[in-house]
Design a protein around this motif. Structure first.
Motif, PDB file in Angstrom:
ATOM      1  N   LEU A  11      45.847  79.389  96.981  1.00  0.00           N
ATOM      2  CA  LEU A  11      46.950  78.446  97.139  1.00  0.00           C
ATOM      3  C   LEU A  11      48.194  79.186  97.611  1.00  0.00           C
ATOM      4  N   GLN A  12      48.937  78.525  98.498  1.00  0.00           N
ATOM      5  CA  GLN A  12      50.211  79.035  98.966  1.00  0.00           C
ATOM      6  C   GLN A  12      51.333  78.505  98.074  1.00  0.00           C
ATOM      7  N   PRO A  13      52.511  79.127  98.096  1.00  0.00           N
ATOM      8  CA  PRO A  13      53.617  78.629  97.267  1.00  0.00           C
ATOM      9  C   PRO A  13      53.907  77.156  97.551  1.00  0.00           C
ATOM     10  N   GLY A  14      54.138  76.389  96.493  1.00  0.00           N
ATOM     11  CA  GLY A  14      54.428  74.973  96.630  1.00  0.00           C
ATOM     12  C   GLY A  14      54.086  74.208  95.370  1.00  0.00           C
ATOM     13  N   THR A  15      54.192  72.904  95.460  1.00  0.00           N
ATOM     14  CA  THR A  15      53.866  72.011  94.351  1.00  0.00           C
ATOM     15  C   THR A  15      52.531  71.334  94.636  1.00  0.00           C
ATOM     16  N   TYR A  16      51.699  71.207  93.605  1.00  0.00           N
ATOM     17  CA  TYR A  16      50.360  70.658  93.759  1.00  0.00           C
ATOM     18  C   TYR A  16      50.085  69.603  92.690  1.00  0.00           C
ATOM     19  N   CYS A  17      49.193  68.670  93.024  1.00  0.00           N
ATOM     20  CA  CYS A  17      48.712  67.662  92.081  1.00  0.00           C
ATOM     21  C   CYS A  17      47.216  67.845  91.896  1.00  0.00           C
ATOM     22  N   VAL A  18      46.749  67.720  90.667  1.00  0.00           N
ATOM     23  CA  VAL A  18      45.316  67.676  90.401  1.00  0.00           C
ATOM     24  C   VAL A  18      45.018  66.322  89.777  1.00  0.00           C
ATOM     25  N   ALA A  19      44.144  65.545  90.430  1.00  0.00           N
ATOM     26  CA  ALA A  19      43.755  64.222  89.940  1.00  0.00           C
ATOM     27  C   ALA A  19      42.382  64.318  89.314  1.00  0.00           C
ATOM     28  N   MET A  20      42.249  63.849  88.075  1.00  0.00           N
ATOM     29  CA  MET A  20      40.965  63.813  87.386  1.00  0.00           C
ATOM     30  C   MET A  20      40.546  62.364  87.185  1.00  0.00           C
ATOM     31  N   ARG A  21      39.294  62.067  87.522  1.00  0.00           N
ATOM     32  CA  ARG A  21      38.747  60.738  87.286  1.00  0.00           C
ATOM     33  C   ARG A  21      37.309  60.882  86.810  1.00  0.00           C
ATOM     34  N   SER A  22      36.739  59.801  86.353  1.00  0.00           N
ATOM     35  CA  SER A  22      35.346  59.777  85.946  1.00  0.00           C
ATOM     36  C   SER A  22      34.469  59.485  87.157  1.00  0.00           C
ATOM     37  N   PHE A  23      33.358  60.190  87.288  1.00  0.00           N
ATOM     38  CA  PHE A  23      32.486  60.031  88.450  1.00  0.00           C
ATOM     39  C   PHE A  23      31.985  58.600  88.585  1.00  0.00           C
ATOM     40  N   ASP A  24      31.612  57.977  87.470  1.00  0.00           N
ATOM     41  CA  ASP A  24      31.041  56.631  87.535  1.00  0.00           C
ATOM     42  C   ASP A  24      31.995  55.548  87.063  1.00  0.00           C
ATOM     43  N   GLY A  25      33.261  55.899  86.838  1.00  0.00           N
ATOM     44  CA  GLY A  25      34.255  54.902  86.473  1.00  0.00           C
ATOM     45  C   GLY A  25      34.272  54.531  85.005  1.00  0.00           C
ATOM     46  N   THR A  26      33.429  55.148  84.187  1.00  0.00           N
ATOM     47  CA  THR A  26      33.435  54.844  82.760  1.00  0.00           C
ATOM     48  C   THR A  26      34.643  55.492  82.092  1.00  0.00           C
ATOM     49  N   PRO A  27      35.065  55.011  80.907  1.00  0.00           N
ATOM     50  CA  PRO A  27      36.192  55.634  80.206  1.00  0.00           C
ATOM     51  C   PRO A  27      35.932  57.119  79.964  1.00  0.00           C
ATOM     52  N   LEU A  28      36.983  57.889  80.047  1.00  0.00           N
ATOM     53  CA  LEU A  28      36.848  59.347  79.978  1.00  0.00           C
ATOM     54  C   LEU A  28      38.030  59.955  79.245  1.00  0.00           C
ATOM     55  N   THR A  29      37.738  60.848  78.316  1.00  0.00           N
ATOM     56  CA  THR A  29      38.754  61.727  77.728  1.00  0.00           C
ATOM     57  C   THR A  29      38.397  63.147  78.132  1.00  0.00           C
ATOM     58  N   GLY A  30      39.337  63.869  78.689  1.00  0.00           N
ATOM     59  CA  GLY A  30      39.021  65.210  79.166  1.00  0.00           C
ATOM     60  C   GLY A  30      40.231  66.102  79.194  1.00  0.00           C
TER      61      GLY A  30
END
Length: 402
Positions: free
Chosen positions: A121-140
């Motif tokens: 990664l180069q200097p800057g601001t980044y976002c990491v998006a986490m989702r569930s593969f199959d759309g089910t509820p997820l705690t992670g």
């Protein structure tokens, strides 16, 4: 390390989403940072180049929403971004730079359904998006840190060497030419070379969902540059916007699927306009309303509108105007074959709604509280190989007056 809990909830019918506090600049990461949380608790504590340890948050994601974490990088280098679901949850992560371009994504490289991306990664601001593969509820948990710090996940030890940071052997590589796809089964050929005679920005893709390929690129010194899994469905793509120096690069393939399935590998010059169009086509960012990308204007949404549209894996976009606050309901109903997905944005590019598979069906339903302004809605098929008619319904409700 103390784990901070964030919650992202998709609204049900006439229920409003419970969203975390918005990031200071909602336009970051192509608008996906509208409800993001700093992984370190605040911006100053989220610079993973200088923190003494990794930064991490625990997040609850329900009903096909996603959690978005923010972090910064002050020194160019190799970093690890991970997500791991509790109780066997299957996570997917996308890492975007401040402009919204996906720089890395992953599904299962962390092992046992966890996600793990190791990238420069180069200097800057980044976002990491986490989702569930199959759309089910997820705690992670979502973690970001330098490559030398303790990992969250175990990694996927069964992958070919190139996919877990190993070496790439050019002695048996098949040459790639920019703009000319090459197709081979993985068990016949899984290493390619790319010769660049001058500094060039490059996009590489590996395509065949039956093979579920993992794409890894190494520089002329044999150092790992980038890796991707599941960028577009189960296909892989790496966009290298910063020009690569002249030299011979090694491209290695891993896979999760059928070893005998033909995989098409393509190297081409990076096209920023194409990258942006891909974001619009997937519904990952909203297009401008200047006519540069097709958007069907519905005008003022007064009561109820119905539209039928033939939809594929590329999103079809609608816009409508609201002049008084209230509630908007949008439905996408398959007319025969189809599994529609809906995404809704405000006129600043902030995602305000996402849904797939509502009320036990494959149809989609959005219920969003709105203020005066212009809104955009994208509808697409979840399966890129499917094309079918979708009936769209747009309804507006106003608050009751005493």
């Amino acid at each position: 390390m103390t784990k901070r809990i964030s919650t992202a909830l998709t609204a049900g019918l006439f229920a409003l989403a419970a969203l975390p506090a918005a990031a200071q600049d909602a336009g970051l990461c192509g608008g996906t940072a509208a409800n993001a949380q700093w992984l370190g608790g605040d911006e100053a504590s989220s610079d993973i180049s200088t923190t003494s340890s990794y930064v991490e948050q625990m997040a609850l994601v329900l009903l096909r929403n996603e959690y978005v974490g923010l972090f910064t990088v002050s020194e160019a280098g190799e970093y690890r971004i991970e997500a791991e679901g509790r109780g066997g949850g299957d996570t997917v992560i996308d890492i975007r730079d401040a402009a919204g371009t996906i720089v890395a994504s992953d599904d299962d490289s962390g092992g046992a359904g966890a996600s793990r991306a190791e990238t420069v990664l180069q200097p800057g601001t980044y976002c990491v998006a986490m989702r569930s593969f199959d759309g089910t509820p997820l705690t992670g948990f979502v973690r970001a840190g330098r490559i030398d710090l303790e990992p969250l996940t175990d990694g996927f030890g069964a992958l070919p060497p190139a996919s877990d940071g190993g070496e790439c052997d050019l002695s048996s590589a098949t040459p790639l030419t920019l703009g000319q796809p090459v197709t081979n089964a993985w068990n016949q050929q899984n290493t390619y070379s790319l010769q660049l005679d001058a500094p060039t920005s490059v996009t590489l893709t590996a395509e065949n969902e039956d093979a579920d390929p993992i794409l890894t690129i190494f520089d002329p010194a044999g150092d790992w540059i980038a890796e991707n899994d599941d960028f577009d469905g189960l296909n892989s793509r790496v966009d290298l916007a910063d020009p690569l120096a002249a030299g011979t690069y090694c491209v290695s393939l891993g896979l999760y699927g059928d070893e005998s399935a033909p995989i098409t590998v393509t190297a081409k010059e990076y096209d920023a306009a194409e990258v942006q169009r891909n974001l619009y086509n997937r519904g990952d960012a909203s297009p401008p309303l200047d006519g540069s990308h097709p958007v069907f204007s519905l005008g003022e949404l007064e009561t109820r509108l119905r539209e039928d549209v033939n939809v594929s894996g590329d999103a079809v976009w609608y816009s409508f105007d609201i002049y008084e606050g209230g509630l908007v309901l949008v439905e996408a109903i398959a007319q025969g074959q189809g599994d529609p997905v809906l995404v809704m944005y405000d006129d600043l590019g902030r995602q305000v709604g996402y849904n797939d598979d509502s009320q036990g069906s494959l149809d989609s339903l959005l219920t969003v509280r709105v203020q005066p302004g212009t809104y955009l809605v994208a509808v697409r098929q979840l399966d890129d190989s499917t094309t079918g008619f979708i009936r769209m319904v747009f309804e507006r409700y106003v608050p009751a007056r005493p």
